[in-house]
Design an enzyme around this catalytic site. Structure first.
Site, PDB file in Angstrom:
ATOM      1  N   GLY A 122       0.812  -1.209   0.000  1.00  0.00           N
ATOM      2  CA  GLY A 122       0.000   0.000   0.000  1.00  0.00           C
ATOM      3  C   GLY A 122       0.848   1.263   0.000  1.00  0.00           C
ATOM      4  O   GLY A 122       2.080   1.225   0.126  1.00  0.00           O
ATOM      5  N   MET A 123       0.176   2.394  -0.122  1.00  0.00           N
ATOM      6  CA  MET A 123       0.850   3.685  -0.221  1.00  0.00           C
ATOM      7  C   MET A 123       1.712   3.965   1.010  1.00  0.00           C
ATOM      8  O   MET A 123       2.886   4.339   0.896  1.00  0.00           O
ATOM      9  CB  MET A 123      -0.211   4.779  -0.407  1.00  0.00           C
ATOM     10  CG  MET A 123       0.308   6.142  -0.745  1.00  0.00           C
ATOM     11  SD  MET A 123      -1.014   7.222  -1.369  1.00  0.00           S
ATOM     12  CE  MET A 123      -2.178   7.213   0.029  1.00  0.00           C
ATOM     13  N   LEU A 124       1.152   3.780   2.202  1.00  0.00           N
ATOM     14  CA  LEU A 124       1.913   4.000   3.431  1.00  0.00           C
ATOM     15  C   LEU A 124       2.964   2.921   3.626  1.00  0.00           C
ATOM     16  O   LEU A 124       4.104   3.205   4.008  1.00  0.00           O
ATOM     17  CB  LEU A 124       0.970   4.054   4.629  1.00  0.00           C
ATOM     18  CG  LEU A 124       1.619   4.133   6.011  1.00  0.00           C
ATOM     19  CD1 LEU A 124       2.545   5.339   6.119  1.00  0.00           C
ATOM     20  CD2 LEU A 124       0.554   4.160   7.109  1.00  0.00           C
ATOM     21  N   ASP A 172      -2.109 -14.236   5.029  1.00  0.00           N
ATOM     22  CA  ASP A 172      -3.499 -13.843   5.278  1.00  0.00           C
ATOM     23  C   ASP A 172      -3.620 -13.513   6.763  1.00  0.00           C
ATOM     24  O   ASP A 172      -3.662 -14.407   7.608  1.00  0.00           O
ATOM     25  CB  ASP A 172      -4.442 -14.991   4.896  1.00  0.00           C
ATOM     26  CG  ASP A 172      -5.905 -14.689   5.197  1.00  0.00           C
ATOM     27  OD1 ASP A 172      -6.220 -13.553   5.636  1.00  0.00           O
ATOM     28  OD2 ASP A 172      -6.747 -15.600   5.013  1.00  0.00           O
ATOM     29  N   ALA A 178      -5.368  -2.899   5.770  1.00  0.00           N
ATOM     30  CA  ALA A 178      -6.720  -2.535   6.208  1.00  0.00           C
ATOM     31  C   ALA A 178      -7.701  -2.688   5.057  1.00  0.00           C
ATOM     32  O   ALA A 178      -7.325  -2.630   3.881  1.00  0.00           O
ATOM     33  CB  ALA A 178      -6.760  -1.090   6.714  1.00  0.00           C
ATOM     34  N   THR A 198     -10.042  -0.644   3.351  1.00  0.00           N
ATOM     35  CA  THR A 198     -10.235   0.805   3.280  1.00  0.00           C
ATOM     36  C   THR A 198     -11.338   1.216   2.312  1.00  0.00           C
ATOM     37  O   THR A 198     -11.519   2.420   2.069  1.00  0.00           O
ATOM     38  CB  THR A 198      -8.920   1.499   2.859  1.00  0.00           C
ATOM     39  OG1 THR A 198      -8.467   0.937   1.627  1.00  0.00           O
ATOM     40  CG2 THR A 198      -7.857   1.315   3.936  1.00  0.00           C
ATOM     41  N   TYR A 204     -16.910   1.016   8.459  1.00  0.00           N
ATOM     42  CA  TYR A 204     -15.443   1.114   8.447  1.00  0.00           C
ATOM     43  C   TYR A 204     -14.933   1.593   9.802  1.00  0.00           C
ATOM     44  O   TYR A 204     -14.005   1.008  10.382  1.00  0.00           O
ATOM     45  CB  TYR A 204     -15.005   2.059   7.334  1.00  0.00           C
ATOM     46  CG  TYR A 204     -13.542   2.427   7.359  1.00  0.00           C
ATOM     47  CD1 TYR A 204     -12.557   1.479   7.110  1.00  0.00           C
ATOM     48  CD2 TYR A 204     -13.144   3.740   7.618  1.00  0.00           C
ATOM     49  CE1 TYR A 204     -11.210   1.830   7.130  1.00  0.00           C
ATOM     50  CE2 TYR A 204     -11.801   4.097   7.634  1.00  0.00           C
ATOM     51  CZ  TYR A 204     -10.840   3.138   7.391  1.00  0.00           C
ATOM     52  OH  TYR A 204      -9.513   3.491   7.412  1.00  0.00           O
ATOM     53  N   LYS A 262     -12.543  -0.522  12.484  1.00  0.00           N
ATOM     54  CA  LYS A 262     -11.224  -0.015  12.880  1.00  0.00           C
ATOM     55  C   LYS A 262     -11.149   0.214  14.393  1.00  0.00           C
ATOM     56  O   LYS A 262     -10.106  -0.029  15.021  1.00  0.00           O
ATOM     57  CB  LYS A 262     -10.901   1.270  12.124  1.00  0.00           C
ATOM     58  CG  LYS A 262     -10.640   1.066  10.632  1.00  0.00           C
ATOM     59  CD  LYS A 262      -9.400   0.230  10.347  1.00  0.00           C
ATOM     60  CE  LYS A 262      -8.125   0.999  10.630  1.00  0.00           C
ATOM     61  NZ  LYS A 262      -6.907   0.201  10.256  1.00  0.00           N
TER      62      LYS A 262
END
Length: 281
Positions: free
Chosen positions: A10-12, A36, A58, A60, A123, A127
């Site tokens: 992912g981006m982060l 997984d 996550a 998202t 969501y 979280k």
């Protein structure tokens, strides 16, 4: 130091791996093709020594979560619980990346790290459950909330705004939702600095300082892309209804970061100015 970055595609996650390797740390990149996280046996079977596990993985898809909450729960709550159990068993720290969506978004001053959670979306609920699972598993673990993320290697708001303005000549953006635009590179850096400072187990906010509306951010994006900010017209959330409610107020306090002896991320305008060339390239 030995780090495992989960959700490394992912981006982060990509930015965190880069930051760690650039400073000479060992960074093992794990993604859903590797493990997984919703399967406790698969997580427990991960081999190797580790000092810090950072969970960037996550669900998202905020709107999809409204009709697939059980699926989102497995990723956002069961997954962190499994990773926290692993970290505790291995004598490692878990850093769980969380979100502003755990709050109702109806405050009029920045949310403190210990403010009561009151999520209004599936969501947000999943979280918040992930945060609870991590805290319940080990008092030394860190929950790091962030919001309004953008980065160079992934789909994000600035890239979308710049593209739409180039294609259409203008765009309408909501001006009744306020938050803190935050560069993923800065979040990665803050996570590392919190761990380096041996920050006490608890909750921290990794967002830029200051605040703006989505329209204000879009105008800054257009200006950085060489356009006229006035082509970004204001609209309201009522005119742009989506399945999941968005927080109207997503400004987070950085008091616990400072209390740990760590400097928060700088003002969003300054950070955007530094990030813009790579994000919009």
């Amino acid at each position: 130091m030995r780090w495992w970055v989960v959700g490394a595609a992912g981006m982060l996650g990509q930015d965190l791996v880069d930051v760690l390797r650039a400073r000479g740390d060992e960074a093992r990149a794990l993604d859903r093709d590797t493990v997984d996280i919703t399967d406790p046996a698969a997580v427990a079977a991960l081999a190797g020594d580790v000092d810090v596990v950072v969970n960037c993985a996550a669900w998202t898809a905020v709107d999809d979560a409204e009709t697939r909450e059980a699926d989102a729960f497995r990723v956002n709550a069961v997954g962190p619980a499994n990773l926290a159990t692993l970290a505790t068993a291995r004598g490692a720290r878990l850093v769980q990346i969380s979100t502003d969506y755990v709050f109702a978004g109806d405050a009029d001053e920045p949310y403190a790290a210990d403010a009561p959670v009151d999520p209004r979306s599936a969501y947000g609920r999943t979280k918040a459950a992930g945060e609870w699972a991590v805290r319940a598993t080990g008092p030394d673990h860190l929950v790091v909330r962030t919001a309004w993320l953008y980065g160079a290697r992934g789909a994000c708001f600035p890239k979308t705004m710049a593209r739409l303005v180039r294609e259409r000549g203008g765009v309408s953006v909501v001006d009744d939702q306020v938050g803190q635009p935050t560069w993923t590179r800065d979040v990665a850096d803050l996570v590392v600095r919190l761990v380096d400072a041996d920050a006490p187990g608890g909750t921290y906010h990794a967002t830029s300082q200051g605040q703006t509306s989505w329209r204000g951010f879009a105008q800054a994006v257009v200006a950085a892309d060489g356009g006229d900010p006035e082509v970004v017209a204001p609209t309201t959330s009522e005119a742009f209804v989506r399945p999941a409610p968005r927080p109207a107020y997503s400004v987070l306090s950085h008091d616990t970061v400072r209390a740990a002896g760590v400097e928060p991320i700088g003002p969003w305008e300054e950070r955007w100015a530094l990030a813009a060339p790579s994000v919009l390239a």
